[in-house]
Design an enzyme around this catalytic site. Structure first.
Site, PDB file in Angstrom:
ATOM      1  N   GLU A 119       0.818  -1.206   0.000  1.00 48.66           N
ATOM      2  CA  GLU A 119       0.000   0.000   0.000  1.00 48.66           C
ATOM      3  C   GLU A 119       0.860   1.269   0.000  1.00 48.66           C
ATOM      4  O   GLU A 119       0.565   2.208  -0.709  1.00 48.66           O
ATOM      5  CB  GLU A 119      -0.921  -0.019   1.233  1.00 48.66           C
ATOM      6  N   ASP A 120       1.917   1.271   0.792  1.00 51.95           N
ATOM      7  CA  ASP A 120       2.616   2.535   1.067  1.00 51.95           C
ATOM      8  C   ASP A 120       4.020   2.659   0.484  1.00 51.95           C
ATOM      9  O   ASP A 120       4.642   3.704   0.632  1.00 51.95           O
ATOM     10  CB  ASP A 120       2.721   2.755   2.590  1.00 51.95           C
TER      11      ASP A 120
END
Ligand code: MN
Length: 745
Positions: A90-91
């Site tokens: 996700e990051d």
């Protein structure tokens, strides 16, 4: 606001946290590969480097904290590794492949699954919507560890929510209360559920939360004295009876008190059973033994006894509950269970990995070999030897016949598995289904047979000019309600169009037989057909042909047979055209049809369809004998053909041809659409063709200058009636000025 989480001034040191975690794992989880866990930490640390948590600490501290919770819950090595890596897709720049390469596909799949759940949009809705959203999240977690890690992630984020903005605190708390706490409950994870509920309440109703905690604080001495005395009484008696037991007591969690106050409109002094006692014993007979002893010691409150041992809750929770009144006149609840039941109640489905690892947990006493008997029993019922497979199957089975998708507004729609955009559209409203002209899934245009997956965002394009459903939709719709609505539409909504379409199709079919619509309306010909089909008028026959209830060929053949069966009816015979007689002669002379074509006086000759006018069954046709390439079939109205006829050298090369009686083939033909050159035009054309289930071979569009465009579509049809219908639909597209067949000038 001073009690909203503890803000620490000092920043967290991830390496220190990780060392503590490794130590804990080393002590509690003998089977785990510490090197692999260290590698995961290093990967997460470098991937998240430079990123900070809201408290200013390095981001990776969150990952270590999440991994720490998975260890407390007794989850397996892959879960610990996945928890460390849970935010990297996700990051950070890392991908599924990067993780799979180093840690295997199971871990990569879990991390990707957690990422997918993170991306699901949440908006507060009514209860039914919430329930669907919960089910969707669980169904999306193909591996149950995905949802467990998501809960762990949320737990840590809620613990550190004090650093977030008030808006975020509220929205995350609401989501936690409505989605994650109930999921934790469903998975039997009492501890996580309580903590999530209390943390959320703290932000959702700070005043209410504070009121309860400060009242509890004031009462604490009194409550503790009470608990100690009751605990001692029970312990003494059980020891005397020779029952080996451990007694815990606790003050109920804040949210459960809050709910009770709210539901019963009481203040905290009105709530008596603030304390809960738990007696944990070695075996089931002892549970009932203890129950008898408790009821002997205190007065049971009628109607409060519940036996979840003989009837476990759906989340596998087992215990017997009873509420009794102590000597002070204060009621309290006692839960009696075995260690095995206790561990299941605390950690729920997460407890499974503990069993698989074969290690003991500090919370569980030694000598409880059978503490995970429930898992083993379940496993024995399966033929599977692999516990993970079993849980996987358990998970899939829960929602195997359902799929959960989003509307663009964020509503969750529950459909049968295998559902398509058609089911979705009719689930919204039959008008949406009937006026559908296209569908998008996750922003991409899809075909109507596209199978929807959990979590898909489905968008339906509708138009007032939509041609309505096609009969093929019945094959793609999985839900009974969608199919019913489609059928209703065909029968009623578009009766007029069905009549027109059916009449055109029958006319084309009759023409093969040398008949006209007048023959179809001849009472002597049509009456027996109406009777057999229980129709009252010839319009009903057209309508039935139009919506596909009966085929035009069948009706045309019937009419022909009816007329022929009455040779004395000169009027009927008279009406049989010259063409029909000719065709009958042809049939005798010409032998077998080739490509559905009978050539007068020739049998088995080479037949090909001219490219200039691409005739289809029902067209008036003529054959041209080519040099060495057989008979070329043209439409009589083909401009190219007319030109050939005018050339004297071609005299004598023309031959009568006709369509065979029954034609099952499709024929490729070409239509040309003249229109304004507007955006979305090709899409609209494609959509209409798609909705009519036309088999398109090619579609090309070019602009012809002056803001005009010419689109050429090559497609397969069975008859000129069908083609005429398709052309009619195409000409109703906004901006289209004409639709013509090739070969016509
Ligand atoms: Mn996270």
């Amino acid at each position: 606001m001073d009690n909203q989480g503890e803000k620490k001034n000092s920043l967290l040191d991830p390496d220190e946290m990780f060392q503590a975690l490794i130590k804990k794992i080393g002590e509690n989880c003998p089977g785990m590969n510490l090197e692999r866990i260290r590698d995961a930490y290093e990967m997460a640390k470098s991937a998240h480097s430079g990123q900070l948590r809201k408290d200013g600490s390095p981001y990776v501290t969150h990952c270590v904290a999440a991994a720490d919770i998975t260890v407390d819950m007794g989850m397996d090595e892959d879960s610990v590794v996945s928890a460390l890596l849970h935010d990297v897709i996700e990051d950070t720049k890392l991908t599924h492949a990067d993780i799979a390469r180093q840690f295997g596909s199971a871990v990569a799949d879990i991390v990707e699954g957690v990422t997918k759940l993170t991306r699901v949009q949440y908006t507060s809705k009514e209860d039914e919507q919430m329930e669907n959203l919960r089910k969707m999240l669980m169904a999306m977690s193909k591996d149950i560890r995905v949802i467990l890690i998501k809960i762990v992630d949320r737990l840590h984020n809620m613990r550190t929510m004090a650093y977030q903005s008030p808006e975020k605190q509220r929205s995350k708390s609401l989501e936690t209360m409505e989605i994650y706490a109930p999921i934790a409950h469903r998975l039997g994870m009492q501890r996580a559920k309580w903590e999530l509920e209390d943390l959320s309440l703290q932000y959702l109703d700070p005043a209410g939360y504070k009121e309860i905690t400060s009242s509890l604080e004031k009462k604490m001495d009194e409550l503790e004295r009470f608990m100690d005395s009751v605990k001692e009484k029970i312990q003494t008696r059980l020891d005397a009876e020779g029952v080996k037991s451990t007694i815990y007591c606790r003050i109920k969690h804040v949210y459960s008190i809050y709910r009770k106050m709210y539901a019963q409109k009481l203040d905290i002094d009105g709530i008596f059973d603030l304390c809960a006692f738990r007696v944990i014993v070695d075996n089931i007979p002892d549970c009932y033994n203890v129950l008898g002893i408790i009821h002997d010691m205190f007065n049971p409150v009628p109607g409060r006894f519940k036996d979840y041992i003989s009837t476990p809750k759906p989340n596998m929770y087992q215990s017997v509950h009873t509420t009794v009144i102590g000597s002070e006149g204060i009621p309290f609840e006692v839960q009696i269970r075995t260690w095995e039941m206790h561990y299941t109640a605390e950690y729920g489905i997460a407890a499974h990995w503990k069993y698989k690892m074969g290690s003991s947990v500090s919370a569980v006493r030694e000598g409880d070999e059978d503490k995970f008997a429930w898992v083993r029993r379940l496993l024995e019922n399966q033929q599977e030897s692999d516990a993970q497979d079993f849980l996987h199957n358990l998970k899939i089975d829960m929602f195997a016949d359902e799929v959960f998708v989003f509307s663009p507004k964020g509503d969750v729609i529950n459909l049968p598995a295998g559902a398509t955009p058609i089911d979705f559209a009719y689930n919204i409203h039959s008008d949406v289904g009937n006026s559908m002209v296209g569908a998008k899934v996750n922003g991409r245009i899809v075909t109507y047979d596209h199978v929807l997956q959990n979590g898909d965002i489905v968008e339906i394009r509708t138009s007032k000019n939509a041609p309505g459903p096609s009969r093929d939709w019945l094959n793609y719709a999985k839900s009974g309600s969608a199919r019913t609505k489609i059928k209703q539409w065909f029968k009623k909504e578009r009766r007029e169009e069905n009549v027109i379409r059916g009449r055109e199709m029958l006319e084309a079919e009759l023409k093969h037989n040398g008949l006209t619509l007048d023959d179809a309306q001849d009472p002597e010909a049509i009456a027996p057909i109406l009777k057999r089909l229980s129709f009252s008028a010839v319009e009903d026959v057209y309508a039935a042909i139009g919506y596909g209830g009966i085929t035009a060929t069948r009706v045309a053949n019937r009419i022909r047979d009816e007329l022929r069966s009455k040779p004395d009816r000169k009027t009927a015979l008279d009406k049989m055209s010259e063409a029909a007689e000719r065709r009958e002669i042809n049939a005798k002379k010409s032998g077998k049809p080739v490509h559905g074509i009978l050539v007068e006086g020739l049998s088995n000759c080479l037949v090909k369809f001219s490219r200039c006018c691409t005739p289809v069954p029902g067209d008036d046709i003529i054959g041209f004998i080519t040099r060495g390439q057989g008979v070329s079939i043209h439409r009589r109205d083909c401009s190219n053909c007319k030109q050939l006829m005018n050339q004297p050298e071609n005299q004598g090369r023309w031959v009568n041809v006709s369509w065979a009686d029954s034609i099952s083939d499709s024929y490729v033909t070409t239509v040309t659409i003249a229109s304004k050159d507007r955006s979305g035009l090709v899409m609209d054309i494609a959509t209409v063709l798609n909705s009519l289930n036309a088999k398109v071979r090619s579609l090309t569009a070019r602009d012809t200058g002056a803001g005009l465009a010419l689109t050429t579509v090559s497609l397969e049809v069975k008859s000129s009636g069908e083609l005429k219908y398709i052309m009619g639909r195409l000409s109703s597209i906004p901006g289209v000025s004409s639709v013509g067949r090739n070969g016509n000038k």
